[in-house]
Design a protein around this motif. Structure first.
Motif, PDB file in Angstrom:
ATOM      1  N   VAL A   1      17.224 -16.887   5.857  1.00  0.00           N
ATOM      2  CA  VAL A   1      16.007 -16.097   5.637  1.00  0.00           C
ATOM      3  C   VAL A   1      15.038 -16.431   6.762  1.00  0.00           C
ATOM      4  N   GLU A   2      14.843 -15.453   7.633  1.00  0.00           N
ATOM      5  CA  GLU A   2      14.060 -15.702   8.848  1.00  0.00           C
ATOM      6  C   GLU A   2      12.623 -16.111   8.528  1.00  0.00           C
ATOM      7  N   GLN A   3      11.993 -15.434   7.561  1.00  0.00           N
ATOM      8  CA  GLN A   3      10.569 -15.715   7.311  1.00  0.00           C
ATOM      9  C   GLN A   3      10.345 -17.170   6.903  1.00  0.00           C
ATOM     10  N   ASP A   4      11.342 -17.804   6.328  1.00  0.00           N
ATOM     11  CA  ASP A   4      11.220 -19.224   5.954  1.00  0.00           C
ATOM     12  C   ASP A   4      11.930 -20.123   6.976  1.00  0.00           C
ATOM     13  N   ASN A   5      12.608 -19.507   7.940  1.00  0.00           N
ATOM     14  CA  ASN A   5      13.505 -20.230   8.845  1.00  0.00           C
ATOM     15  C   ASN A   5      14.333 -21.247   8.085  1.00  0.00           C
TER      16      ASN A   5
ATOM     17  N   ASP B   1       6.747 -19.844  -0.841  1.00  0.00           N
ATOM     18  CA  ASP B   1       6.064 -19.006  -1.827  1.00  0.00           C
ATOM     19  C   ASP B   1       6.648 -19.206  -3.234  1.00  0.00           C
TER      20      ASP B   1
ATOM     21  N   THR C   1       9.723 -10.562  -4.909  1.00  0.00           N
ATOM     22  CA  THR C   1       9.634 -11.413  -3.702  1.00  0.00           C
ATOM     23  C   THR C   1      11.006 -11.956  -3.307  1.00  0.00           C
TER      24      THR C   1
ATOM     25  N   LYS D   1      13.220  -9.160  -2.021  1.00  0.00           N
ATOM     26  CA  LYS D   1      12.946  -8.747  -0.636  1.00  0.00           C
ATOM     27  C   LYS D   1      13.461  -9.786   0.339  1.00  0.00           C
ATOM     28  N   LYS D   2      13.369 -11.039  -0.057  1.00  0.00           N
ATOM     29  CA  LYS D   2      13.762 -12.128   0.834  1.00  0.00           C
ATOM     30  C   LYS D   2      15.276 -12.162   1.079  1.00  0.00           C
TER      31      LYS D   2
ATOM     32  N   ASN E   1      18.167 -10.480   6.992  1.00  0.00           N
ATOM     33  CA  ASN E   1      16.979  -9.968   7.688  1.00  0.00           C
ATOM     34  C   ASN E   1      17.327  -8.685   8.428  1.00  0.00           C
TER      35      ASN E   1
END
Ligand SMILES: Cc1cc2nc3c(=O)[nH]c(=O)nc-3n(C[C@H](O)[C@H](O)[C@H](O)COP(=O)(O)OP(=O)(O)OC[C@H]3O[C@@H](n4cnc5c(N)ncnc54)[C@H](O)[C@@H]3O)c2cc1C
Length: 396
Positions: free
Chosen positions: A88-92, A109, A140, A143-144, A284
Motif C-alpha cells: 500500500v503506497e500511501q502507507d509505504n 489511520d 477506508t 480503498k486502501k 495502487n
C-alpha cells in the motif's frame, strides 16, 4: 465399433477429459489445439534455466480425489504456509493478505478504520463488488487494499461495475489472533518434477490422436461437426474447452476477457521475497497486479531468483469477466449446444472461479455423465458450474 470424440483445447480441462474418456473405453479420441504444445499457461518453460509457468499455477483444492488423481501422474509436494503481502503506497507498507487485525492496528489511520469496521454491516444486501467490500470492511480499508487492485485487474473505471462477488471471499473476513495459513482449508501443492505439470499433459499423447498447431476453420455445432483444412469431421461427442462464442461465430456477441502480460526478471539473490512470502500484490495505481517468486513453488536451486510480474492487458483470453450480463450471454451460448456437446474449463464455462482443480473435477463429472448416457443431459455444460444465480442473489 468405437465412437468418435473431439476435444478442443489441450489445457488441464481438455487433457483431463481425454484421460477420463479413455478410462471409460470405446472412444476414439482426437484432441485439437492451435498451439504447438499442450498445457497452455500451465506448461513449464525455462528462462536462464529457471522453470516458470505463465503466472503462478500452483494446485489448490479441497477435493482429495482430485489431489490423488493429479498426484498419481505428477507427484506433488505441499507448498507449505505461503503468505501473500499487499503493498500500500500511501502507507509505504506491506500488509498481509487476507487482511489481518494486527496490520490494521498498525496503520496510520487505524482509529478511523477500526470505527468503520465496527459500523460495517449489511453485506447480505450488497448489490455489487464495491458494496460487498465496503459493507464488510468499511470504505477506508476497501480503498486502501481492494479498490485499485480490482479496477486494474478487471480493467474497469470503477469496481462497482463488477456486479458479482462471491468469487472473491479471499479477504472479506479480517483475521484476528494467530495468522492462519492462506489456504488453511485447502490443499496447496506444486509438482515436484522440474518440468512441473508437463508430464500430465504429455502422457495423454499415446492414448489419443493429438493435432497441434491445428486451426478449426469453422464449427457446425448443432450437427456436431467441424471443418479442418476444408475437410468436414463429425463426432458423437464434442468437448470444448475454448470460449463458447467461438463455436457459434459470435452470433450472440463476443464474450469479453481480460488478458495478461507476464514479465520475467532474474534477480542476483538466492531469494528475493521474505521467507514464506510467495506473492506480492500491488494495490495502487501501478500497472502490475502481482509478483510471484517462482522458486518458492518450484524449489529450483540457483544463486539467482526468477520473479514473474503480471500486468493486465488485452493479450489473450485469460480471465472471463465476473459480470452477470456476460455470464448470462455465455449461458445462452451453452443452451445452443446439443446433447453430446460439453463446454468445460475456465473459458468453456466462462467462469473466473474455474481453476486447475475445477477443470479436472469437471472432467471427472464428464466421465460420469458420458458413462450414464449423455442423451437429454441438459443444461450443457455441466450444471454444477453454471448455476450463476448463486453468484449474486440480489441481482435479477
Ligand atoms: C495468469 C494466471 C495464473 C493462474 N494461476 C493459477 C493458480 O495458481 N492455480 C490454479 O489452480 N489456477 C490458476 N489459474 C487458472 C487456471 O490455470 C486455469 O483455470 C486453467 O489452466 C484453465 O484450463 P483450461 O483447460 O480450461 O484452459 P486452457 O489451459 O486455457 O486451455 C485451452 C487450450 O485451448 C487452446 N485453444 C484456444 N483456442 C483454440 C482454438 N480456437 N482452437 C484450438 N485450440 C484452441 C489453447 O491453446 C489452450 O491450449 C491461473 C490463470 C491465469 C491466467
Amino acid at each position: 465399433m468405437s465412437k468418435k470424440a473431439l476435444i478442443i483445447g489441450g489445457g488441464p480441462a481438455g487433457c483431463a477429459s481425454v484421460h477420463k474418456l479413455n478410462e471409460i473405453g470405446g472412444w476414439n479420441i482426437t484432441l485439437v489445439d492451435n498451439a504447438n504444445q499442450l498445457g497452455a499457461g500451465v506448461r513449464t518453460h525455462y528462462y536462464g534455466g529457471h522453470p516458470y509457468t505463465f503466472g503462478p499455477r500452483h494446485f489448490i483444492t479441497k477435493n482429495i480425489e482430485i489431489y490423488n488423481y493429479l498426484n498419481s501422474i505428477v507427484p506433488l509436494r505441499d507448498c507449505g504456509d505461503h503468505q501473500f503481502l499487499s503493498y500500500v503506497e500511501q502507507d509505504n507498507n506491506f500488509y498481509n493478505f487476507p487482511i489481518h487485525m494486527d496490520d490494521v492496528r498498525s496503520m496510520p489511520d487505524s482509529d478511523k478504520i477500526l470505527s468503520e469496521l465496527e459500523n460495517a454491516s449489511g453485506v447480505e444486501h450488497a448489490k455489487d463488488f464495491e458494496e460487498y467490500w465496503i459493507r464488510s470492511i468499511g470504505p477506508t480499508l476497501y480503498k486502501k487494499i481492494i479498490k485499485n487492485y480490482t479496477e486494474k485487474m478487471w480493467q474497469v473505471s470503477n469496481a462497482n461495475q463488477i456486479d458479482t462477488f462471491k468469487w472473491s471471499p479471499k479477504g472479506v473476513k479480517i483475521q484476528e489472533g494467530p495468522r492462519a495459513a492462506f489456504h488453511d482449508t485447502l490443499m496447496s501443492a506444486y509438482p515436484i518434477a522440474k518440468d512441473g505439470y508437463n508430464k500430465f499433459f504429455d502422457s495423454i499423447v499415446d492414448k489419443c490422436s493429438v493435432k497441434l498447431k491445428t486451426n478449426i476453420q469453422s464449427f457446425d455445432i448443432p450437427n456436431k461437426s467441424v471443418y479442418i483444412d476444408d475437410e468436414k469431421y463429425t463426432y458423437d461427442l464434442i468437448i470444448s474447452t475454448i470460449s463458447p462464442d467461438i463455436l457459434f461465430n459470435n452470433c450472440l456477441g463476443e464474450l469479453p476477457y481480460i488478458g495478461r502480460d507476464i514479465h520475467l526478471m532474474v534477480f542476483p539473490s538466492e531469494f528475493v521475497f521474505p521467507d514464506h512470502v510467495y506473492f506480492l500484490y500491488y494495490a495502487n495505481k501501478e500497472k502490475h497486479t502481482r509478483l510471484v517468486e517462482y522458486k518458492k513453488f518450484t524449489q529450483h536451486v540457483d544463486k539467482n531468483s526468477l520473479i514473474g510480474m503480471e500486468v493486465p492487458s488485452k493479450n489473450g483470453r485469460h480471465y472471463p469477466v465476473p459480470m452477470k450480463e456476460q455470464m448470462l450471454i455465455a449461458r445462452e451460448y451453452h443452451k445452443l449446444m446439443p446433447d453430446g456437446v460439453f463446454s468445460l474449463g475456465r473459458a468453456g464455462s466462462y467462469r473466473y472461479l474455474v481453476d486447475i482443480d475445477d477443470c479436472i473435477e469437471q472432467a471427472f463429472e464428464l466421465k460420469r455423465i458420458v458413462k450414464e448416457g449423455f442423451e437429454n443431459h441438459h443444461p450443457v455444460p455441466i450444471e454444477k458450474w453454471q448455476k450463476i444465480d448463486d453468484i449474486n442473489p440480489n441481482l435479477k
